[in-house]
Design a protein around this motif. Structure first.
Motif, short mmCIF file in Angstrom:
data_model
loop_
_atom_site.label_atom_id
_atom_site.label_comp_id
_atom_site.label_asym_id
_atom_site.label_seq_id
_atom_site.Cartn_x
_atom_site.Cartn_y
_atom_site.Cartn_z
N ALA A 175 44.72 -27.23 59.12
CA ALA A 175 44.60 -25.89 58.56
C ALA A 175 45.70 -25.65 57.56
O ALA A 175 46.84 -26.08 57.75
N LEU A 176 45.39 -24.94 56.47
CA LEU A 176 46.38 -24.63 55.46
C LEU A 176 47.33 -23.57 55.95
O LEU A 176 46.91 -22.61 56.60
N PRO A 177 48.61 -23.71 55.60
CA PRO A 177 49.54 -22.63 55.92
C PRO A 177 49.15 -21.36 55.20
O PRO A 177 48.44 -21.39 54.18
N SER A 178 49.66 -20.24 55.69
CA SER A 178 49.27 -18.93 55.15
C SER A 178 49.61 -18.81 53.67
O SER A 178 48.82 -18.32 52.87
N GLY A 179 50.84 -19.27 53.23
CA GLY A 179 51.26 -19.14 51.82
C GLY A 179 50.39 -19.94 50.89
O GLY A 179 49.97 -19.47 49.84
N ARG A 180 50.11 -21.18 51.31
CA ARG A 180 49.27 -22.04 50.46
C ARG A 180 47.85 -21.52 50.39
O ARG A 180 47.18 -21.62 49.37
N ARG A 181 47.38 -20.97 51.52
CA ARG A 181 46.02 -20.43 51.51
C ARG A 181 45.91 -19.25 50.54
O ARG A 181 44.93 -19.11 49.82
N LYS A 182 46.93 -18.42 50.50
CA LYS A 182 46.90 -17.28 49.58
C LYS A 182 46.91 -17.76 48.13
O LYS A 182 46.20 -17.24 47.27
N SER A 183 47.76 -18.78 47.85
CA SER A 183 47.81 -19.33 46.48
C SER A 183 46.47 -19.94 46.10
O SER A 183 45.99 -19.79 44.97
N HIS A 184 45.86 -20.64 47.06
CA HIS A 184 44.56 -21.25 46.81
C HIS A 184 43.51 -20.18 46.51
O HIS A 184 42.72 -20.30 45.57
N PHE A 194 44.05 -17.17 45.36
CA PHE A 194 44.37 -16.54 44.08
C PHE A 194 43.89 -17.41 42.91
O PHE A 194 43.34 -16.91 41.93
N ALA A 195 44.11 -18.74 43.04
CA ALA A 195 43.66 -19.66 41.99
C ALA A 195 42.15 -19.63 41.84
O ALA A 195 41.61 -19.65 40.73
N LEU A 196 41.46 -19.59 43.01
CA LEU A 196 40.00 -19.51 42.95
C LEU A 196 39.54 -18.23 42.28
O LEU A 196 38.63 -18.23 41.45
N ALA A 197 40.19 -17.11 42.61
CA ALA A 197 39.80 -15.82 42.02
C ALA A 197 40.08 -15.81 40.52
O ALA A 197 39.28 -15.31 39.72
N LEU A 198 41.25 -16.36 40.14
CA LEU A 198 41.61 -16.39 38.73
C LEU A 198 40.64 -17.25 37.92
O LEU A 198 40.17 -16.85 36.84
N SER A 199 40.34 -18.44 38.43
CA SER A 199 39.41 -19.32 37.72
C SER A 199 38.02 -18.70 37.62
O SER A 199 37.34 -18.84 36.61
N SER A 200 37.61 -18.01 38.69
CA SER A 200 36.29 -17.35 38.66
C SER A 200 36.27 -16.25 37.60
O SER A 200 35.30 -16.09 36.85
#
Length: 455
Positions: free
Chosen positions: A60-69, A71-77
Motif C-alpha cells: 500500500a502507498l503511504p499517505s503522502g505519496r498517495r496524495k501526490s499521486h 494530485f498528479a492524476l487530477a492535474l493531468s486530467s
C-alpha cells in the motif's frame, strides 16, 4: 470470486495480515494486526489507516505519496481536458474559415478542379442582376474595350461597380480567367483597385469592385468643382505608386497596357486608384491566342508596342507620361488629337511649348492662375522623360515616383538633354556626310553628261 471491498473492522484480529481476493478492505479497530506479515511479532502495534489497497506485487502507498499521486492524476486530467477544449475550438474555427473561403472552378471541367481565391466572394449571377437592375443602362458607369461597368447595390446596401466582360462565353477563356482573377486578387495596394469578388457562368464573366464615388480622372477633369493643382499632383503620385507596385513589387509582375485618365479612379478623398490592371492579358487570350494583338487607347500607345505588339513595363511608363499631360492640360490625348486632326499631336505640341518656354499656354484654363509654374515645368519634364521614343531611355516607375517626390529630376533631365544633343549632332553629321556624297555624285554625273555630249 473477486470482492472489490471487504470490511474487517472491530474484529480483534491479531497476527499478520492475510491476503484476500479483494482490492480494498477496512481493518480499523484491530490494533494487533500486522500490515504485511513480514515484520517480527507485532502485538501491541497500533495501526492508523482506515482502509488499505492490496496488490499482489506492491504494498500500500503511504499517505503522502498517495496524495501526490492523486494530485498528479487530477492535474493531468485537467490539462488533458483543457487541451481537448482548445483543440475542439481550433477545429471549429478552421471549419468555419474553410466554409467562408470561396472556391473557383472551371465551369467546363467535369472534375471541378478548384483554385482557392482567399477572401474573394463568389457571387451568383442572379444576385448581380438584382443589384444592377438587370444591367440597366441607367446604371451604366462607363464603357471600355474590356466591357461595360454598372453601378449596383448588394442586399446589405454596399455600393459596388460590376464589370461585365465582353466575350464571356469565349472558348478556352475559363482557365485563363481564373488565373487572371487569382493574380488580381493577390495584388493588394492602397493605390490599386481592390477586387471584391467574381461571377462566372457558361456565358457570363463578371468582376465586382468597390464603387468609387468620385469616378475616373477623365470624368473629374470635366466636372465641377475643378480639381485644383495640389490634388492633381497627389493623383499623379498615387497612380505612379500603384504602377510601381505592379511592375517591381508584385509577384508575378503585372503590366497594365492601358494607362490613361479613364482607368485611374478616385475614392472619397480623391486618392488615385489604378483600375483594370491585368485584364488586357486576359482579354487577349479570350479573343485570340496571338499575344501580339495591340490593346490600348489612341494617343497612349507606346511606339514600340504599336509597331511590334511587344509590351513591357516601359509601355506603361509611356502611358503614364501621357496621363501627366492630361492632368496638366485638362484634355485627354484622344480629345486633343481630334481637335488637332492628327494623332500624337499632344506630345509634339508640349515639346514645342517647352522649348519655347511658353508653358503658361499648356495649363488647364479652369485652373487659371492657381498653379505654380515651377511645379508645372517639373511635371512636364517628367512627362517628356516618360514618353521618349526609345524604351531604354524611359525611367522605371521607381525613378518616376522619386522624381515626382522631388528627388533626382534635375540630374535625369540634364542627362537626357545631353543625350538628345549628342543624338542631334550625330544625325547632323550623318546628314552632312550624305549631302557631301550626294554633291560628289552630282558632279560626277554632270561630268559624265558633258563627256558624252556633242564634241
Amino acid at each position: 470470486m473477486f470482492i472489490y471491498f471487504r470490511d474487517l473492522s472491530f474484529n480483534n484480529l491479531t497476527g499478520p495480515l492475510p491476503r484476500f481476493p479483494s482490492k480494498i478492505f477496512n481493518i480499523v479497530g484491530n490494533p494487533s494486526i500486522c500490515p504485511t506479515g513480514s515484520e517480527p511479532p507485532c502485538h501491541g502495534i497500533t495501526l492508523m489507516p482506515m482502509s488499505m489497497t492490496l496488490n499482489t506485487s506492491e504494498t500500500a502507498l503511504p499517505s503522502g505519496r498517495r496524495k501526490s499521486h492523486n494530485f498528479a492524476l487530477a492535474l493531468s486530467s485537467s490539462i488533458g481536458c483543457i487541451g481537448m477544449l482548445i483543440l475542439g475550438f481550433g477545429l471549429f474555427l478552421w471549419m468555419r474559415q474553410r466554409k467562408k473561403q470561396q472556391k473557383f472552378f472551371d465551369v467546363k471541367d467535369g472534375h471541378h478542379e478548384e483554385i482557392s481565391l482567399g477572401n474573394l466572394k463568389r457571387f451568383q449571377l442572379r444576385e448581380l442582376q438584382i443589384a444592377t437592375n438587370n444591367f440597366s443602362s441607367k446604371n451604366l458607369l462607363g464603357k471600355g474595350g474590356f466591357g461595360n461597368v454598372y453601378k449596383g447595390y448588394l442586399l446589405d446596401g454596399t455600393a459596388v461597380a460590376v464589370k461585365r466582360l465582353k466575350d464571356g462565353s469565349a472558348i478556352g477563356g475559363e482557365r485563363q480567367f481564373q488565373t487572371e482573377v487569382e493574380m488580381i486578387s493577390l495584388a493588394v495596394h492602397r493605390n490599386l483597385l481592390r477586387l471584391y469578388g467574381f461571377c462566372m457562368t457558361a456565358t457570363e464573366k463578371l468582376l465586382v469592385y468597390p464603387y468609387m464615388s468620385n469616378g475616373s480622372v477623365a470624368s473629374r477633369l470635366k466636372a465641377k468643382p475643378v480639381l485644383d493643382w495640389v490634388t492633381r499632383k497627389q493623383i499623379a503620385l498615387g497612380a505612379a505608386r500603384g504602377l510601381l507596385y505592379l511592375h517591381e513589387q508584385c509577384d508575378p509582375k503585372i503590366i497594365h497596357r492601358d494607362v490613361k485618365a479613364a482607368n485611374i479612379l478616385l475614392d472619397d478623398y480623391c486618392e488615385a486608384v489604378v483600375g483594370d490592371f491585368g485584364l488586357a492579358k486576359l482579354l487577349d487570350h479570350q479573343d485570340s491566342h496571338v499575344t501580339t494583338a495591340v490593346r490600348g487607347t489612341v494617343g497612349h500607345i507606346a511606339p514600340e508596342y504599336l509597331s511590334t505588339g511587344q509590351s513591357s513595363e516601359k509601355t506603361d511608363v509611356f502611358g503614364f507620361g501621357v496621363l501627366l499631360l492630361e492632368l496638366t492640360t485638362g484634355q485627354t490625348a484622344l480629345e486633343f488629337g481630334k481637335a488637332a486632326n492628327q494623332k500624337g499631336a499632344m506630345l509634339d505640341w508640349v515639346k514645342k511649348l517647352h522649348q519655347e518656354k511658353r508653358l503658361d499656354l499648356l495649363i488647364d484654363k479652369d485652373l487659371k492662375s492657381h498653379c505654380d509654374l515651377i511645379e508645372l515645368e517639373e511635371m512636364v519634364q517628367v512627362a517628356l522623360l516618360c514618353t521618349q521614343y526609345l524604351p531604354s531611355y524611359r525611367p522605371k516607375m521607381s525613378e518616376v515616383v522619386r522624381m515626382l517626390e522631388g528627388d533626382g529630376l534635375v540630374e535625369r533631365w540634364e542627362a537626357s538633354q545631353r543625350a538628345e544633343a549628342s543624338k542631334n549632332k550625330s544625325q547632323e553629321l550623318i546628314l552632312s556626310e550624305r549631302y557631301s556624297d550626294l554633291t560628289n555624285d552630282s558632279l560626277l554625273l554632270i561630268q559624265a553628261i558633258e563627256l558624252s555630249g556633242p564634241r
